[in-house]
Design an enzyme around this catalytic site. Structure first.
Site, PDB file in Angstrom:
ATOM      1  N   SER A 192       0.838  -1.199   0.000  1.00  0.00           N
ATOM      2  CA  SER A 192       0.000   0.000   0.000  1.00  0.00           C
ATOM      3  C   SER A 192       0.872   1.247   0.000  1.00  0.00           C
ATOM      4  CB  SER A 192      -0.929   0.020   1.225  1.00  0.00           C
ATOM      5  OG  SER A 192      -0.178   0.119   2.428  1.00  0.00           O
TER       6      SER A 192
ATOM      7  N   ASN B 256      11.157   0.451   2.983  1.00  0.00           N
ATOM      8  CA  ASN B 256      10.104   1.462   2.981  1.00  0.00           C
ATOM      9  C   ASN B 256       9.140   1.362   4.157  1.00  0.00           C
ATOM     10  OD1 ASN B 256       7.941   3.294   1.697  1.00  0.00           O
ATOM     11  ND2 ASN B 256       6.909   1.304   1.769  1.00  0.00           N
TER      12      ASN B 256
ATOM     13  N   ASN C 159       4.467   6.254  11.577  1.00  0.00           N
ATOM     14  CA  ASN C 159       4.655   7.307  12.580  1.00  0.00           C
ATOM     15  C   ASN C 159       3.697   7.024  13.726  1.00  0.00           C
ATOM     16  OD1 ASN C 159       4.899   9.605  14.130  1.00  0.00           O
ATOM     17  ND2 ASN C 159       5.058  10.986  12.368  1.00  0.00           N
TER      18      ASN C 159
ATOM     19  N   GLN D 212       8.812  17.569  14.446  1.00  0.00           N
ATOM     20  CA  GLN D 212       7.349  17.527  14.370  1.00  0.00           C
ATOM     21  C   GLN D 212       6.693  17.721  15.718  1.00  0.00           C
ATOM     22  OE1 GLN D 212       5.559  14.569  11.763  1.00  0.00           O
ATOM     23  NE2 GLN D 212       3.988  14.141  13.303  1.00  0.00           N
TER      24      GLN D 212
ATOM     25  N   TYR E 140      10.017   7.970  16.175  1.00  0.00           N
ATOM     26  CA  TYR E 140       9.966   7.969  14.714  1.00  0.00           C
ATOM     27  C   TYR E 140      11.059   8.878  14.145  1.00  0.00           C
ATOM     28  CZ  TYR E 140       7.786   8.269  10.049  1.00  0.00           C
ATOM     29  OH  TYR E 140       7.519   8.217   8.695  1.00  0.00           O
TER      30      TYR E 140
ATOM     31  N   GLU F 262       4.883  15.690   3.142  1.00  0.00           N
ATOM     32  CA  GLU F 262       3.485  15.357   3.429  1.00  0.00           C
ATOM     33  C   GLU F 262       2.906  14.629   2.210  1.00  0.00           C
ATOM     34  OE1 GLU F 262       2.283  15.818   6.310  1.00  0.00           O
ATOM     35  OE2 GLU F 262       3.544  17.344   7.233  1.00  0.00           O
TER      36      GLU F 262
ATOM     37  N   THR G 230      -1.314   9.111   1.397  1.00  0.00           N
ATOM     38  CA  THR G 230      -1.370   7.658   1.355  1.00  0.00           C
ATOM     39  C   THR G 230      -2.582   7.215   2.176  1.00  0.00           C
ATOM     40  OG1 THR G 230      -0.066   7.387   3.371  1.00  0.00           O
ATOM     41  CG2 THR G 230       1.164   7.523   1.293  1.00  0.00           C
TER      42      THR G 230
END
Length: 258
Positions: free
Chosen positions: A17, A90, A94, A147, A153, A185, A188
């Site tokens: 995905s 990959n 998060n 963030q 993460y 950003e 997905t």
């Protein structure tokens, strides 16, 4: 444009995905055989689509945090397809493990987001050295911008960039290239699910895209996949140790542009 991917075998973790699926799609469209390592069982519509273009493609359902699962899956790939030409690390999530979460959760997050990158590289490098192959590691813009509330993460994704340079140096004399892509950003299924957790998802999304200088829109998964496939290809034959940022200028351009 011939990318030189015809007949090559590429393992893509998290290939079922999001960004990973888009990488699998691009690889199969360019004559390669993608091997999907994913925690989920095959999505029949997506997998059948890939199999039509790449009949030898394989889907392995496994826990990437389980070393034995990874070892068995790589052995199976070699038994079925005889070689490995590339690895796309990959898979990850998060998980919002911040500083107050405690060391147990911090370690668990590193397992989910960093350690299996090492595990997969460790298992694949002997074959990649034979094939003069390539590794592409997927990091995150969190490494460049911060963030808040996501210490684990951020640490994992920073570690991924450090390992990219380390491995690129270690294997340069073997013809094995190692690079990283840093998405911003990116829209997905996982990102959409995150947005749905807010009281007003549309308002949250509008605020996010207002800060993305290039066209004030989200990066699409295929826009991250294409640089990954490029880095795997012969067109990037003398690129190693590089970090490619794909984020519409989010990380580097003046915020006054928003």
């Amino acid at each position: 444009m011939d990318l030189g991917l015809e007949g090559k075998i590429f393992i893509v973790t998290g290939g079922g995905s999001g960004i990973g699926a888009s990488v699998v799609e691009k690889l199969s469209s360019n004559g390669a055989t993608p091997v999907i390592f994913d925690k989920s069982k095959p999505d029949s519509i997506f997998y059948n689509h890939i199999k039509k273009k790449s009949p030898r493609s394989v889907w392995k359902t496994l826990d990437l945090c389980n070393d034995q699962d990874c070892n068995d899956a790589v052995k199976d790939v070699l038994a079925e397809l005889s070689k490995i030409d590339g690895l796309v690390n990959n898979a990850g999530i998060n998980d919002s493990v911040g500083l107050t979460a405690g060391t147990k959760e911090f370690r668990r997050s590193l397992e989910r987001n960093l350690v299996h990158y090492y595990t997969m590289a460790n298992l694949c490098v002997p074959e990649l050295k034979k094939s003069n192959g390539s590794i592409v590691n997927v990091s995150s813009k969190v490494v460049l911008t911060g963030q808040s509330g996501t210490s684990a993460y951020a640490a994992a994704k920073g570690g991924i960039l450090a390992l990219t340079r380390e491995w690129a140096t270690e294997f340069a004399n073997c013809g094995l290239r190692v690079n990283a892509v840093i998405p911003g950003e990116t829209m997905t299924p996982m990102y959409k699910k995150w947005l749905e957790g807010f009281e007003k998802p549309d308002k949250k999304l509008k605020r996010i895209i207002s800060r993305i200088p290039l066209e004030n829109r989200m990066t699409q998964a295929e826009e991250v996949a294409m640089p990954i496939v490029f880095l795997l290809s012969r067109w990037a034959g003398h690129m190693t140790g590089q970090w490619l940022v794909v984020d519409g200028g989010y990380s580097h351009l003046d915020r006054a542009l928003t």
